[in-house]
Motif scaffolding. Structure first.
Motif, mmCIF file in Angstrom:
data_model
loop_
_atom_site.group_PDB
_atom_site.id
_atom_site.type_symbol
_atom_site.label_atom_id
_atom_site.label_comp_id
_atom_site.label_asym_id
_atom_site.label_seq_id
_atom_site.Cartn_x
_atom_site.Cartn_y
_atom_site.Cartn_z
ATOM 1 N N GLY A 176 0.870 -1.253 -0.054
ATOM 2 C CA GLY A 176 -0.162 0.025 0.054
ATOM 3 C C GLY A 176 0.786 1.068 -0.226
ATOM 4 N N HIS A 177 2.347 1.152 0.782
ATOM 5 C CA HIS A 177 2.901 2.269 0.845
ATOM 6 C C HIS A 177 3.492 2.766 -0.519
ATOM 7 C CE1 HIS A 177 5.676 5.497 2.444
ATOM 8 N NE2 HIS A 177 6.498 4.805 1.684
ATOM 9 N N LEU A 178 3.825 1.507 -1.134
ATOM 10 C CA LEU A 178 4.523 1.743 -2.511
ATOM 11 C C LEU A 178 3.570 2.227 -3.392
ATOM 12 C CD1 LEU A 178 6.640 0.704 -4.392
ATOM 13 C CD2 LEU A 178 5.799 -1.299 -4.626
ATOM 14 N N ARG A 179 2.179 1.834 -3.606
ATOM 15 C CA ARG A 179 1.144 2.330 -4.326
ATOM 16 C C ARG A 179 1.063 3.923 -4.197
ATOM 17 N NH1 ARG A 179 -1.434 -1.710 -7.075
ATOM 18 N NH2 ARG A 179 -2.108 -3.825 -5.555
ATOM 19 N N SER A 180 1.123 4.390 -2.941
ATOM 20 C CA SER A 180 0.915 5.607 -2.480
ATOM 21 C C SER A 180 1.997 6.602 -2.958
ATOM 22 C CB SER A 180 0.720 5.652 -0.904
ATOM 23 O OG SER A 180 2.073 5.842 -0.285
ATOM 24 N N ARG A 181 3.199 5.991 -3.238
ATOM 25 C CA ARG A 181 4.138 6.800 -3.641
ATOM 26 C C ARG A 181 4.676 6.918 -5.196
ATOM 27 N NH1 ARG A 181 8.546 7.681 -0.640
ATOM 28 N NH2 ARG A 181 8.682 9.171 -2.250
ATOM 29 N N ARG A 182 3.318 6.560 -5.956
ATOM 30 C CA ARG A 182 3.653 6.635 -7.261
ATOM 31 C C ARG A 182 3.066 8.210 -7.711
ATOM 32 N NH1 ARG A 182 1.441 1.912 -11.415
ATOM 33 N NH2 ARG A 182 2.568 2.233 -13.055
ATOM 34 N N SER A 183 3.786 8.476 -8.604
ATOM 35 C CA SER A 183 3.515 9.839 -9.206
ATOM 36 C C SER A 183 2.515 9.975 -10.058
ATOM 37 C CB SER A 183 4.778 10.569 -9.779
ATOM 38 O OG SER A 183 5.955 10.833 -8.763
ATOM 39 N N ASN A 184 1.869 10.929 -10.217
ATOM 40 C CA ASN A 184 0.638 11.101 -11.048
ATOM 41 C C ASN A 184 1.185 10.711 -12.511
ATOM 42 O OD1 ASN A 184 -1.202 11.995 -9.052
ATOM 43 N ND2 ASN A 184 -0.588 14.123 -9.682
ATOM 44 N N ASP A 185 2.335 10.743 -12.969
ATOM 45 C CA ASP A 185 2.785 10.239 -14.479
ATOM 46 C C ASP A 185 3.066 9.011 -14.386
ATOM 47 O OD1 ASP A 185 5.086 10.232 -13.141
ATOM 48 O OD2 ASP A 185 5.857 11.910 -14.393
ATOM 49 N N GLY A 186 2.919 8.096 -13.288
ATOM 50 C CA GLY A 186 2.807 6.645 -13.428
ATOM 51 C C GLY A 186 4.296 6.092 -12.918
ATOM 52 N N ARG A 187 5.312 7.237 -12.606
ATOM 53 C CA ARG A 187 6.685 6.848 -12.095
ATOM 54 C C ARG A 187 6.917 7.265 -10.808
ATOM 55 N NH1 ARG A 187 9.894 10.267 -16.551
ATOM 56 N NH2 ARG A 187 8.574 12.078 -15.625
ATOM 57 N N TRP A 188 8.165 6.712 -10.185
ATOM 58 C CA TRP A 188 8.448 6.655 -8.908
ATOM 59 C C TRP A 188 9.817 7.690 -9.018
ATOM 60 C CZ3 TRP A 188 5.389 2.630 -10.273
ATOM 61 C CH2 TRP A 188 4.722 2.084 -9.624
ATOM 62 N N LEU A 189 9.849 8.365 -7.833
ATOM 63 C CA LEU A 189 10.903 8.958 -7.709
ATOM 64 C C LEU A 189 12.169 8.410 -6.612
ATOM 65 C CD1 LEU A 189 9.445 12.471 -6.703
ATOM 66 C CD2 LEU A 189 9.732 11.576 -9.109
ATOM 67 N N LEU A 190 13.383 8.992 -7.132
ATOM 68 C CA LEU A 190 14.591 8.538 -6.301
ATOM 69 C C LEU A 190 14.488 9.187 -5.008
ATOM 70 C CD1 LEU A 190 17.107 6.985 -5.980
ATOM 71 C CD2 LEU A 190 18.423 8.609 -6.920
ATOM 72 N N ASP A 191 14.339 8.922 -3.917
ATOM 73 C CA ASP A 191 14.273 9.672 -2.712
ATOM 74 C C ASP A 191 15.693 10.196 -1.973
ATOM 75 O OD1 ASP A 191 11.448 9.702 -2.290
ATOM 76 O OD2 ASP A 191 11.475 7.612 -1.415
ATOM 77 N N TRP A 192 16.427 9.142 -2.033
ATOM 78 C CA TRP A 192 17.942 9.357 -1.595
ATOM 79 C C TRP A 192 18.829 8.382 -2.271
ATOM 80 C CZ3 TRP A 192 20.719 6.890 2.911
ATOM 81 C CH2 TRP A 192 19.640 5.630 3.315
ATOM 82 N N THR A 193 19.965 8.996 -2.250
ATOM 83 C CA THR A 193 21.038 7.997 -2.456
ATOM 84 C C THR A 193 22.433 8.299 -1.551
ATOM 85 O OG1 THR A 193 22.571 7.344 -4.464
ATOM 86 C CG2 THR A 193 22.082 9.875 -3.977
ATOM 87 N N LEU A 194 23.138 7.188 -1.471
ATOM 88 C CA LEU A 194 24.151 7.096 -0.563
ATOM 89 C C LEU A 194 25.529 7.876 -0.866
ATOM 90 C CD1 LEU A 194 24.089 3.393 0.144
ATOM 91 C CD2 LEU A 194 23.574 5.151 2.002
#
Length: 327
Positions: free
Chosen positions: A271-289
């Motif tokens: 459910g959390h994964l679905r909620s993070r989908r952008s309106n254009d259908g993609r997912w963002l990179l939140d952070w990187t090491l």
């Protein structure tokens, strides 16, 4: 005729390392087609670029875990460096370098002959001492056709009483960590995929999965609170770090290997994964090491990520297809 999916088109307009997995996991291209695309990883794009940085002795940056020129100040001031052999080899596995290719076979043979762990001088394919490192070494070794059964046997005996692993065990930790556990689980799964596993390795994988599932992949068992808010933020490359997408992708791979049904305890993370989908259908990179890398494979924090989107889409495709079968 159905309209082309713009997200799929965006994913395919990418590197062979992405394209072949989209072809296999999202659009069900015939195996000869995605295998031909996968073969390009060795000669084109990110895979070829990473291979171009390889040392003559098969290593990267002159070291197993750390670059030969490593200075502790670098870690403190700029972050852990990611250019040495273990992280480069894991990235080639993520890219999908064909383990049967001549370059892959030559690489793992060279590492067996020349690479030694900085911690104690152990030969590379005998493993290090830390569970996190050994989990990834098992995954890489099993994927590339190395006999890593001795490291697997060691890992099965290093489980903690709660069923998982913690690389701080030797310093007295009695509770498993999410990160150590997912690193070991991925190794045991790759070992099982390549060899069938052993009764002990399969049983250890089961208890490690239970550790994560009892915690809904991100919650503390005692309080129910998130164990770490970063577990809910999507990271790439993961290296040794944990997030729920990494765990969900693991459980997808495990179920596809064994034929198991999706565990309902994954539902909250889904459910959390679905909620993070952008309106254009993609997912963002939140952070990187932070830390030294050979090159970047994402557009940057806060930008749409092909890697995150690929993994999220194949997880949801698996989950939703199994749900339709159950109902």
């Amino acid at each position: 005729m159905t309209q082309p999916d713009p997200v799929i088109e965006w994913l395919l307009d990418s590197d062979p390392a992405i394209r072949w997995q989209v072809m296999r996991d999202l659009i069900e291209a015939p195996e000869p087609e995605w295998m031909a695309e996968r073969a390009k990883v060795e000669t084109e794009g990110w895979g070829a670029k990473l291979l171009s940085f390889q040392d003559d002795d098969g290593q990267w940056a002159g070291g197993a875990f750390l670059p030969a020129d490593f200075d502790p100040h670098e870690w403190r001031e700029h972050g852990q460096p990611w250019t040495a052999t273990t992280f480069s080899l894991s990235q080639l596995r993520e890219f999908g370098l064909d383990p049967s290719s001549e370059r892959a076979r030559r690489t793992v043979a060279s590492l067996g002959a020349s690479a030694r762990w900085e911690e104690g001088g152990q030969p590379y394919w005998e493993g290090e001492v830390e569970e996190c490192i050994n989990g990834r070494t098992v995954a890489d070794g099993a994927y590339f056709g190395i006999d890593v059964s001795r490291i697997v046997e060691r890992l099965t005996g290093e489980r903690l009483d709660d069923g998982g692993w913690n690389c701080e065990r030797v310093r007295g930790s009695l509770r498993s960590s999410f990160a150590s556990t997912i690193n070991v689980l991925e190794g045991l799964l790759e070992f099982e995929r390549s060899t069938g596993g052993t009764p002990r390795s399969r049983e250890a994988r089961s208890t490690g999965e239970k550790f994560l599932l009892e915690r809904k992949l991100f919650r503390r068992l005692g309080t129910g609170e998130p164990a770490d808010e970063r577990f809910l933020r999507f990271l790439h490359p993961n290296r040794w770090r944990y997030d729920i997408l990494r765990a969900l992708d693991y459980f997808r791979s495990s179920a596809m290997l064994t034929g198991a049904d999706p565990d309902p305890r994954l539902g909250e993370a889904i459910g959390h994964l679905r909620s993070r989908r952008s309106n254009d259908g993609r997912w963002l990179l939140d952070w990187t090491l932070p830390g030294r890398v050979w090159f970047h494979v994402d557009e940057g924090q806060g930008q749409p990520s092909r890697w995150i989107t690929l993994r999220a889409m194949r997880v949801l495709r698996w989950w939703d297809s199994q749900a339709s079968i159950r109902h």
